[in-house]
Design a protein around this motif. Structure first.
Motif, PDB file in Angstrom:
ATOM      1  N   UNK A   9       0.820  -1.203   0.000  1.00  0.00           N
ATOM      2  CA  UNK A   9       0.000   0.000   0.000  1.00  0.00           C
ATOM      3  C   UNK A   9       0.853   1.250   0.000  1.00  0.00           C
ATOM      4  N   UNK A  10       0.395   2.278  -0.694  1.00  0.00           N
ATOM      5  CA  UNK A  10       1.055   3.578  -0.732  1.00  0.00           C
ATOM      6  C   UNK A  10      -0.028   4.650  -0.750  1.00  0.00           C
ATOM      7  N   UNK A  11       0.188   5.725   0.009  1.00  0.00           N
ATOM      8  CA  UNK A  11      -0.788   6.813   0.013  1.00  0.00           C
ATOM      9  C   UNK A  11      -0.085   8.120   0.357  1.00  0.00           C
ATOM     10  N   UNK A  12      -0.702   9.212  -0.045  1.00  0.00           N
ATOM     11  CA  UNK A  12      -0.217  10.566   0.194  1.00  0.00           C
ATOM     12  C   UNK A  12      -1.408  11.422   0.593  1.00  0.00           C
ATOM     13  N   UNK A  13      -1.199  12.318   1.544  1.00  0.00           N
ATOM     14  CA  UNK A  13      -2.208  13.327   1.877  1.00  0.00           C
ATOM     15  C   UNK A  13      -1.532  14.672   2.049  1.00  0.00           C
ATOM     16  N   UNK A  14      -2.204  15.697   1.592  1.00  0.00           N
ATOM     17  CA  UNK A  14      -1.733  17.064   1.764  1.00  0.00           C
ATOM     18  C   UNK A  14      -1.869  17.455   3.227  1.00  0.00           C
ATOM     19  N   UNK A  15      -0.946  18.268   3.712  1.00  0.00           N
ATOM     20  CA  UNK A  15      -1.021  18.818   5.063  1.00  0.00           C
ATOM     21  C   UNK A  15      -1.564  20.238   5.003  1.00  0.00           C
ATOM     22  N   UNK A  16      -2.392  20.575   5.979  1.00  0.00           N
ATOM     23  CA  UNK A  16      -2.995  21.901   6.021  1.00  0.00           C
ATOM     24  C   UNK A  16      -3.056  22.359   7.478  1.00  0.00           C
ATOM     25  N   UNK A  17      -2.815  23.640   7.702  1.00  0.00           N
ATOM     26  CA  UNK A  17      -2.852  24.183   9.053  1.00  0.00           C
ATOM     27  C   UNK A  17      -4.267  24.136   9.628  1.00  0.00           C
ATOM     28  N   UNK A  18      -4.315  24.011  10.954  1.00  0.00           N
ATOM     29  CA  UNK A  18      -5.570  24.023  11.719  1.00  0.00           C
ATOM     30  C   UNK A  18      -6.497  22.855  11.378  1.00  0.00           C
ATOM     31  N   UNK A  19      -5.898  21.724  11.003  1.00  0.00           N
ATOM     32  CA  UNK A  19      -6.651  20.486  10.749  1.00  0.00           C
ATOM     33  C   UNK A  19      -6.118  19.434  11.713  1.00  0.00           C
ATOM     34  N   UNK A  20      -7.019  18.646  12.305  1.00  0.00           N
ATOM     35  CA  UNK A  20      -6.576  17.562  13.190  1.00  0.00           C
ATOM     36  C   UNK A  20      -5.712  16.582  12.410  1.00  0.00           C
ATOM     37  N   UNK A  21      -4.658  16.092  13.054  1.00  0.00           N
ATOM     38  CA  UNK A  21      -3.729  15.169  12.412  1.00  0.00           C
ATOM     39  C   UNK A  21      -3.912  13.775  13.007  1.00  0.00           C
ATOM     40  N   UNK A  22      -4.603  12.923  12.255  1.00  0.00           N
ATOM     41  CA  UNK A  22      -4.831  11.536  12.657  1.00  0.00           C
ATOM     42  C   UNK A  22      -3.821  10.652  11.949  1.00  0.00           C
ATOM     43  N   UNK A  23      -3.151   9.827  12.716  1.00  0.00           N
ATOM     44  CA  UNK A  23      -2.127   8.954  12.169  1.00  0.00           C
ATOM     45  C   UNK A  23      -2.079   7.675  12.996  1.00  0.00           C
ATOM     46  N   UNK A  24      -2.290   6.549  12.348  1.00  0.00           N
ATOM     47  CA  UNK A  24      -2.272   5.278  13.064  1.00  0.00           C
ATOM     48  C   UNK A  24      -3.382   5.154  14.094  1.00  0.00           C
TER      49      UNK A  24
END
Length: 165
Positions: A9-24
């Motif tokens: 699997x491979x994926x990419x997401x853009x980062x943006x300020x003032x957005x919750x960061x969910x990881x794992x």
């Protein structure tokens, strides 16, 4: 039919300020977060794709379209649970998975134990079956410029021991 299968699997997401960061499956404290149709948990997305690919069940977008409003903002842990149901129906269980997160900031290593614990609980497997690593791109590319996050995952699945088999 083979007893073991490997998926990627491979994926990419853009980062943006003032957005919750969910990881794992956990919320990482940071001024920026990943954006997407769901909660944009790039690690869970690559795990889903690796598992689906190993079982020859297409990909996460096929099962959970970003055009479907029912998945808008959804917790990716719910998607992972559904992928595990599909895996089970296909007669497979997780052997192990190995994932790498590519992110310049924030540093992920301190969060890996919590991610492993969360994912093991969601997947109903031992933490030892889940390997998570983190790296930067040494300030190169979109990851290095802190414009996005990417992740990779390989998963080994094995056929369940079925009665009379």
């Amino acid at each position: 039919m083979t007893d073991f299968r490997i998926g990627f699997g491979y994926d990419v997401h853009q980062l943006k300020e003032n957005v919750d960061f969910w990881l794992g499956g956990i919320k990482i404290p940071h001024h920026s977060g990943a954006v997407g149709h769901s909660d944009a948990d790039v690690l869970i997305h690559v795990i889903c794709d690796a598992l689906l690919g190993a079982a020859n069940l297409r990909d996460i977008g096929y099962h959970f379209s970003d055009q479907d409003p029912q998945y808008k903002g959804i917790d990716s842990k719910l998607l992972l649970k559904e992928v595990l149901v599909l895996l089970e129906k296909s007669g497979y269980v997780l052997g192990n998975l190995d994932a790498t997160i590519c992110l310049q900031q924030p540093k992920i290593n301190p969060h890996i134990p919590a991610m492993k614990a969360c994912l093991a609980e969601v997947m109903q497997v031992a933490e030892g079956q889940i390997s998570i690593k983190a790296t930067t791109t040494e300030t190169l590319g979109f990851v290095g410029r802190q414009e996005g996050v990417s992740a990779y995952c390989v998963a080994l699945i094995q056929r369940k021991n079925l009665p009379n088999s």
